[in-house]
Design an enzyme around this catalytic site. Structure first.
Site, mmCIF file in Angstrom:
data_model
loop_
_atom_site.group_PDB
_atom_site.id
_atom_site.type_symbol
_atom_site.label_atom_id
_atom_site.label_comp_id
_atom_site.label_asym_id
_atom_site.label_seq_id
_atom_site.Cartn_x
_atom_site.Cartn_y
_atom_site.Cartn_z
ATOM 1 N N ASP A 54 0.835 -1.194 0.000
ATOM 2 C CA ASP A 54 0.000 0.000 0.000
ATOM 3 C C ASP A 54 0.877 1.254 0.000
ATOM 4 O OD1 ASP A 54 -2.311 -1.510 0.130
ATOM 5 O OD2 ASP A 54 -2.386 -1.466 2.316
ATOM 6 N N TYR A 82 6.396 -8.523 8.799
ATOM 7 C CA TYR A 82 6.021 -7.110 8.914
ATOM 8 C C TYR A 82 6.273 -6.615 10.325
ATOM 9 C CZ TYR A 82 3.276 -7.823 4.610
ATOM 10 O OH TYR A 82 2.869 -8.117 3.336
ATOM 11 N N ASP A 96 -7.007 1.749 8.456
ATOM 12 C CA ASP A 96 -5.706 2.374 8.684
ATOM 13 C C ASP A 96 -5.903 3.863 8.924
ATOM 14 O OD1 ASP A 96 -5.934 3.660 6.174
ATOM 15 O OD2 ASP A 96 -4.882 2.049 5.144
ATOM 16 N N ARG A 195 -3.722 -4.821 8.057
ATOM 17 C CA ARG A 195 -4.804 -3.901 8.430
ATOM 18 C C ARG A 195 -5.973 -4.657 9.049
ATOM 19 N NH1 ARG A 195 -5.939 -0.732 3.023
ATOM 20 N NH2 ARG A 195 -5.370 -2.788 2.253
#
Length: 307
Positions: A54, A82, A96, A195
């Site tokens: 993203d 991550y 988000d 997310r």
């Protein structure tokens, strides 16, 4: 793997050969924009990437150059890592920080959330879980991306899918005026939406939650320590030659001249005892030719990278 470097190919008129570039994507750019930058820096139009990030996310984006774009689909890139920060206390339309606030928890509700409670909730998301992707994901719904439908004001309902969270560590918990910030580190399978993990943690704790920071630190065997920023690549372009990537990823077979001639045209080979799965085939000069795998008494190509 030792990277190969060069000065700006555009300035010198050179074209970078087949290889893999590990980019440290900055925030604010789409993966498509990064690919466009790499095309200019590498002096070639044939550039592709694996695993979209993203715009708000940073970190590892694996980019293939020329014939290595075809190799991307054969690399083991399903497992990813991550680092992220979740803000508990509010949910948003996009799960988000870029979305509009949908719900806000009361001070009393947030006061009931403890570090032990967060850890207990996180434990429920480890292992194989069923996850509904974020509505602003790139998943196609009737031929159109989900995020495009959401931005057009449409209601989107996505189906749950099975993903695997092999590691989900809580690194820090920091209460603040806007809510409780939770730093996490995750190893997961391809198709996992961080997310959605933020959203679902907030739901499980009853206070809402959304993602405020996301950094991908690993894609398959490609880690952040080998990644280069776009500024670094503009100064000195660095890539991993396709032969090095193939040799480090797959079992290696060094063919003789006669075998290499057959491999170049994708002909089956008899009498080879290859390991299960794919094997990287090289000619006597060390040129990477193809990926082959065993089929009964024969070895057959899954992809040929020379013409």
């Amino acid at each position: 793997m030792t990277p190969t470097t060069s000065s700006d190919p555009v300035a010198t008129g050179a074209v970078v050969a087949d290889g893999i570039v590990v980019v440290d994507k900055p925030a604010g750019l789409t993966s498509h924009t990064v690919v466009a930058r790499i095309r200019r820096l590498a002096g070639t139009r044939k550039v592709g990437h694996a695993g979209t990030l993203d715009p708000m996310a940073t970190g590892v984006l694996v980019v293939g150059l020329n014939r290595a774009t075809r190799l991307l689909g054969h690399l083991q890139l399903a497992d990813k890592s991550y680092d992220a920060t979740i803000l508990l206390g509010a949910s948003t339309s996009t799960d988000d920080a870029e979305g509009e606030t949908v719900t806000t928890a009361s001070t009393e509700a947030l006061a009931g959330v403890t570090a032990d409670g967060i850890e207990a909730a996180v434990a429920g998301f480890r292992g194989e879980i069923s996850q509904i992707p974020s509505k602003v994901s790139a998943i196609k719904v009737d031929g159109k991306r989900a995020y495009e439908r959401v931005r057009a004001g449409e209601e989107v309902e996505l189906k749950a899918r099975s993903v695997t969270i092999s590691r989900y560590d809580v690194l820090d918990v920091r209460p603040g005026p806007e809510g409780i910030s939770v730093d996490i580190s995750v190893d997961c399978s391809s198709g996992t939406y961080i997310r959605a993990l933020a959203r679902d943690l907030g739901v499980r704790l009853g206070v809402g939650g959304h993602l405020t920071m996301l950094r991908r630190t690993r894609v398959g065997s490609f880690g952040i320590s080998t990644a280069h920023t776009l500024e670094e690549l503009a100064e000195s372009f660095s890539f991993l030659p396709i032969a090095d990537v193939a040799a480090d990823t797959f079992p290696r077979f060094d063919a003789d001249a006669e075998q290499a001639a057959a491999i170049r045209t994708g002909r089956p080979l008899a009498g080879l005892k290859l390991a299960p799965g794919q094997t990287a085939m090289f000619d006597p000069t060390g040129t990477f030719l193809a990926l082959y795998e065993p089929h009964g008494p024969l070895a057959k190509p899954t992809a040929v990278f020379v013409s």
